[in-house]
Motif scaffolding. Structure first.
Motif, PDB file in Angstrom:
ATOM      1  N   VAL A  47      10.011 -16.009 -22.330  1.00  0.00           N
ATOM      2  CA  VAL A  47       9.876 -15.522 -23.701  1.00  0.00           C
ATOM      3  C   VAL A  47      11.032 -14.594 -24.041  1.00  0.00           C
ATOM      4  N   MET A  48      11.254 -14.430 -25.340  1.00  0.00           N
ATOM      5  CA  MET A  48      12.085 -13.339 -25.830  1.00  0.00           C
ATOM      6  C   MET A  48      11.156 -12.176 -26.150  1.00  0.00           C
ATOM      7  N   GLU A  49      11.598 -10.973 -25.832  1.00  0.00           N
ATOM      8  CA  GLU A  49      10.777  -9.783 -26.033  1.00  0.00           C
ATOM      9  C   GLU A  49      11.263  -9.041 -27.275  1.00  0.00           C
ATOM     10  N   VAL A  50      10.340  -8.640 -28.119  1.00  0.00           N
ATOM     11  CA  VAL A  50      10.681  -8.005 -29.387  1.00  0.00           C
ATOM     12  C   VAL A  50       9.857  -6.734 -29.549  1.00  0.00           C
ATOM     13  N   SER A  51      10.493  -5.653 -29.935  1.00  0.00           N
ATOM     14  CA  SER A  51       9.757  -4.435 -30.292  1.00  0.00           C
ATOM     15  C   SER A  51      10.238  -3.948 -31.654  1.00  0.00           C
ATOM     16  N   VAL A  52       9.305  -3.376 -32.395  1.00  0.00           N
ATOM     17  CA  VAL A  52       9.565  -2.973 -33.774  1.00  0.00           C
ATOM     18  C   VAL A  52       9.082  -1.544 -33.980  1.00  0.00           C
ATOM     19  N   ALA A  53       9.889  -0.733 -34.654  1.00  0.00           N
ATOM     20  CA  ALA A  53       9.473   0.618 -35.040  1.00  0.00           C
ATOM     21  C   ALA A  53       8.680   0.509 -36.335  1.00  0.00           C
ATOM     22  N   ASP A  54       7.399   0.223 -36.202  1.00  0.00           N
ATOM     23  CA  ASP A  54       6.535  -0.008 -37.357  1.00  0.00           C
ATOM     24  C   ASP A  54       6.089   1.329 -37.945  1.00  0.00           C
ATOM     25  N   PRO A  55       6.245   1.546 -39.254  1.00  0.00           N
ATOM     26  CA  PRO A  55       5.900   2.837 -39.848  1.00  0.00           C
ATOM     27  C   PRO A  55       4.407   3.137 -39.835  1.00  0.00           C
ATOM     28  N   SER A  56       3.565   2.101 -39.717  1.00  0.00           N
ATOM     29  CA  SER A  56       2.118   2.316 -39.716  1.00  0.00           C
ATOM     30  C   SER A  56       1.533   2.392 -38.311  1.00  0.00           C
ATOM     31  N   LEU A  57       2.017   1.523 -37.413  1.00  0.00           N
ATOM     32  CA  LEU A  57       1.408   1.395 -36.090  1.00  0.00           C
ATOM     33  C   LEU A  57       2.199   2.067 -34.981  1.00  0.00           C
ATOM     34  N   GLY A  58       3.391   2.525 -35.280  1.00  0.00           N
ATOM     35  CA  GLY A  58       4.257   3.034 -34.225  1.00  0.00           C
ATOM     36  C   GLY A  58       5.054   1.896 -33.624  1.00  0.00           C
ATOM     37  N   THR A  59       5.361   1.978 -32.340  1.00  0.00           N
ATOM     38  CA  THR A  59       6.105   0.915 -31.681  1.00  0.00           C
ATOM     39  C   THR A  59       5.177  -0.253 -31.384  1.00  0.00           C
ATOM     40  N   VAL A  60       5.539  -1.437 -31.873  1.00  0.00           N
ATOM     41  CA  VAL A  60       4.719  -2.633 -31.702  1.00  0.00           C
ATOM     42  C   VAL A  60       5.536  -3.667 -30.936  1.00  0.00           C
TER      43      VAL A  60
END
Length: 362
Positions: A47-60
């Motif tokens: 898989v490719m791994e993805v992380s997002v700095a989500d303003p509502s949930l934090g790091t997703v």
């Protein structure tokens, strides 16, 4: 679609992530990033791994199958990523980690050798163990491009220097298997800065929400007005906010011992993204000789994660930034910012940051 530049590529060969069996010094893991998103790619990975700095949930965290498909689908991940990213290393919060270790010839960290977190405050000599580093940096020392045979290497005062000022990685692995042959020095510096600030934004956001929740429950239990503000809540907001202010203003930043220059063109592309004021100034402009940025204030102040923080925290942070930049707060923590730089940052933010409080313009 994600607007992530190839020039941001950095390469890590220590076995310190989800697909550790795929990672070796001959097959490093590639990481690409922009202001909000990080992508990890392993050769022959599942898989490719993805992380997002989500303003509502934090790091997703998400994964995306590397096998081509007509309908690619992002899969939300929790436990498999949070074992490390939500550990005590991040205060139990789902954050990002950039670690420096002492890798052996297979990429395994040498047992008992310890590790270092990498952010703006990390000494350069402790950075990038287990990472490839391309670029020139004068006499600045670091742990990148280095394989350790045993613990004896850690104590040997005759450290090698062939890991320094490296501009070509072909002696280490087949660079043609990656989008670019680079693991850019400036991109690594920016990644360390960004990870640290994203984690402070996350902590400030979640700490504020928690403080306000407990305050609301206390008001309900004691039959107080709903808008009654308790010192305990204000104290928690102030504490987390001060950490964020210091991270945004690069307090305690380690200084290089020579000019930093990457190899991929990342610095030029990054600086060109702006936004710019009417004098052509931007918080993305680099210094790279005495510090990372020309103006010591993080560009992540424009990010969605910062802009959508709870209003109590965002208001507190903006007030503190104004106090520092306007000269009202001249405490030692901010002594690294000259009067001229404070004025320049103040003017840049006035010109480029929307919805500033009225007192910023008075």
């Amino acid at each position: 679609m994600l607007d992530i530049p190839e020039s941001s590529q950095v390469l890590v060969f220590s076995k310190t992530s989800l697909q550790r069996s795929r990672i070796t010094p001959k097959t490093p893991r590639a990481i690409y990033f922009n202001d909000d998103i990080y992508i990890g790619f392993c050769l022959r990975g599942d898989v490719m791994e993805v992380s997002v700095a989500d303003p509502s949930l934090g790091t997703v965290f998400y994964t995306l199958d590397q096998e081509p498909t007509d309908k690619p689908r992002f899969q939300r991940q929790t436990e498999s990523c949070l074992i490390c990213h939500g550990s005590s290393a991040n205060r139990g919060l789902p954050g990002h980690l950039m670690r420096s270790v002492h890798p052996d010839r297979t990429g395994e960290p040498v047992i008992g050798s310890g590790s270092f977190r990498t952010d703006d405050t990390s000494p350069f000599e402790d950075r990038w163990g287990g990472w490839y580093v391309t670029g020139t940096h004068g006499k600045t020392n670091h742990l990148g491009n280095w394989l350790f045979r045993s613990r004896r290497d850690l104590d040997d005062p005759r450290n090698p220097t062939d890991n320094l000022n490296v501009t070509d990685l072909r002696q280490h692995f087949t660079t043609g298997m990656y989008l670019t042959p680079h693991s850019d020095l400036v991109a690594l510096c920016v990644l360390g800065h960004q990870v640290g600030v994203h984690n402070r934004i996350l902590n400030a956001t979640l700490e504020t929400r928690s403080a306000l929740y407990y305050e609301a429950e206390l008001n309900k239990a004691l039959r107080e007005p709903k808008d009654k503000r308790w010192d305990s809540a204000l104290s928690r907001i102030k504490s987390a906010g001060e950490e964020l202010v210091k991270a945004l203003l690069l307090c305690g930043e380690a200084k290089p011992d020579g000019k930093l220059e990457g190899t991929s063109g990342f610095a030029k592309e990054f600086a060109g993204r702006g936004p710019f004021d009417n004098q052509g100034r931007s918080l993305r402009q680099f210094d790279l000789t005495t510090r990372l940025f020309k103006y010591p204030c993080s560009y992540l102040i424009y990010s969605e994660a910062f802009q959508k923080m709870p209003k109590e925290m965002k208001g507190h942070v903006l007030r503190r930034l104004f106090e520092v930049l306007s000269g009202q707060d001249e405490s030692e923590a901010f002594a690294h910012i000259s009067k001229a730089d404070k004025q320049a940052i103040l003017e840049i933010l006035r010109a480029t940051l929307p919805d500033l409080p009225a007192y910023w313009r008075e």
